[in-house]
Design an enzyme around this catalytic site. Sequence first.
Site, PDB file in Angstrom:
ATOM      1  N   CYS A 199       0.813  -1.217   0.000  1.00 22.14           N
ATOM      2  CA  CYS A 199       0.000   0.000   0.000  1.00 22.14           C
ATOM      3  C   CYS A 199       0.852   1.275   0.000  1.00 22.14           C
ATOM      4  O   CYS A 199       0.486   2.276  -0.634  1.00 22.14           O
ATOM      5  CB  CYS A 199      -0.976   0.006   1.171  1.00 22.14           C
ATOM      6  SG  CYS A 199      -0.217  -0.170   2.794  1.00 22.14           S
ATOM      7  N   ASP A 234      -7.591   5.686  -1.582  1.00 18.76           N
ATOM      8  CA  ASP A 234      -7.251   4.476  -0.837  1.00 18.76           C
ATOM      9  C   ASP A 234      -6.746   3.398  -1.795  1.00 18.76           C
ATOM     10  O   ASP A 234      -7.448   3.019  -2.732  1.00 18.76           O
ATOM     11  CB  ASP A 234      -8.508   3.989  -0.108  1.00 18.76           C
ATOM     12  CG  ASP A 234      -8.215   2.917   0.926  1.00 18.76           C
ATOM     13  OD1 ASP A 234      -7.120   2.324   0.882  1.00 18.76           O
ATOM     14  OD2 ASP A 234      -9.079   2.666   1.781  1.00 18.76           O
ATOM     15  N   HIS A 239      -6.219   0.278  -0.981  1.00 20.48           N
ATOM     16  CA  HIS A 239      -6.566  -1.052  -0.460  1.00 20.48           C
ATOM     17  C   HIS A 239      -7.773  -1.645  -1.179  1.00 20.48           C
ATOM     18  O   HIS A 239      -8.777  -2.030  -0.561  1.00 20.48           O
ATOM     19  CB  HIS A 239      -6.845  -0.970   1.042  1.00 20.48           C
ATOM     20  CG  HIS A 239      -5.696  -0.446   1.832  1.00 20.48           C
ATOM     21  ND1 HIS A 239      -5.527   0.892   2.091  1.00 20.48           N
ATOM     22  CD2 HIS A 239      -4.650  -1.077   2.407  1.00 20.48           C
ATOM     23  CE1 HIS A 239      -4.429   1.068   2.805  1.00 20.48           C
ATOM     24  NE2 HIS A 239      -3.878  -0.116   3.006  1.00 20.48           N
TER      25      HIS A 239
END
Length: 460
Positions: free
Chosen positions: A130, A346, A348
């Site tokens: 990430c 994000d 993820h």
Amino acid sequence: MNPSVSSSRCEGLSPADNHMDDWHMVSSESALPQVLEVSRDEQEAEDRGKLRSKLVSAWNSVKYGWTLKQKSKFNRSSPVIMLGKSYELKDQGERECFRHSFVSLLWLTYRRGFPPLAGGSLTTDSGWGCVLRTGQMLLAHGLLLHLMPPGWTWSVSHHAVKDDMDLESRPTDSGQSSQEWPGKRVRKLSLGSLLVRPMEATHRRTVSWFADRPTAPFGIHRLVALGKSSGKKAGDWYGPSIVAHILQKAVAASADLPNLVVYVAQDCTIYLEDVKRLCEQPPPQPWKSVIVLVPVRLGGQELNPAYITCVKKLLTLQCCIGIIGGKPKHSLFFIGFQDDNLLYLDPHYCQPTVDIAEENFPLESFHCKYPRKMAVSRMDPSCTIGFYAKGQKDFESLCTVVTEALSTSAETYPMFIFAEGHGQEEERSNTPTNNIAYIQRTSERRRVDTSNSMDEFVLL
């Protein structure tokens, strides 16, 4: 630009902080070169590994809420600040402008099904990559500023994106109806298609530089390879400081960007002579453009409240290209704020790898439609802040406006400073590999061993 921001209730990050461990670790010794034929047991083990990879990817997507398509609520009475620009959401035109600007940002997420990373059998970065992905997003925004004309937005977004923001107490729009807007936008695009085409080609080429294949200059394979000099390998967690140095090396090694350099601050200090040395070219050539990355740690386990205002001030600057950071297993790319909430992209969300060798490969998975936000007080203190300057005058202006923004933290220690002269000779060209951080106290500097820490930061 110093837009005023009113206070409102805070909205927290949807994923829980204390989530289960989602690291996906695979041994780099799984392949045995001396075996010429693959046995049935080995084939079954490989199949189990691929299945495990898919299950971990799916679990990460579920855990971080992406399968639920959760949307953050936005207060229509407060402006949204995103990467140096202010948007009044109560105005339909500015709301459309914000939406198009947001969708135009490159969104780099976990991917699965790419060629195995060197030294192992990993074909996904789900659960561990990430910070690399947020670093890619920060660099990508800098590249778009470097290559595209001011105010550029992705043309597809003008007619492909609907109103996906959840506005509190949304009124009935008094202007153009939603049925009228797309048609007029399409006509406008057709009239300007000759101007749009070259920019779209540059946009597509920029996306291809972040492709999940070994030859991409800023792809996951290249970044992992460059991380080896810092003692990192695929499957490890990469801190924001390490990623800053990896990005610096990747840009320096790229033949596609001869007029762009990356400077990484040392000891929370931007040394002006070092920037000048990187950017100056023999006359009559102009200064090179520069991306300045500043790794910092703004507190211990939690963000020091004294720096909250400073973080927001920096995001109001047009020279700021975002902030990457976060604790292990949860790094985000912060791009703006509304009231006391940070906006972010994000990484993820695990998506299938896109084959960029395909003509007109699909771009939709590289752009996010859903703005998200979290309370600024919940921002993790480990981060790297990015800035971009087109030329020498822009860099001088950057020094002025950033110094003014940093003055809001003068009651404590500044987040970072500008200084004349050079940094330490042994640190100028290479990433530190001995895990030594420097804590600066006025004119005194002492060495602290951080070999047992996951971060390589200056503690403030």
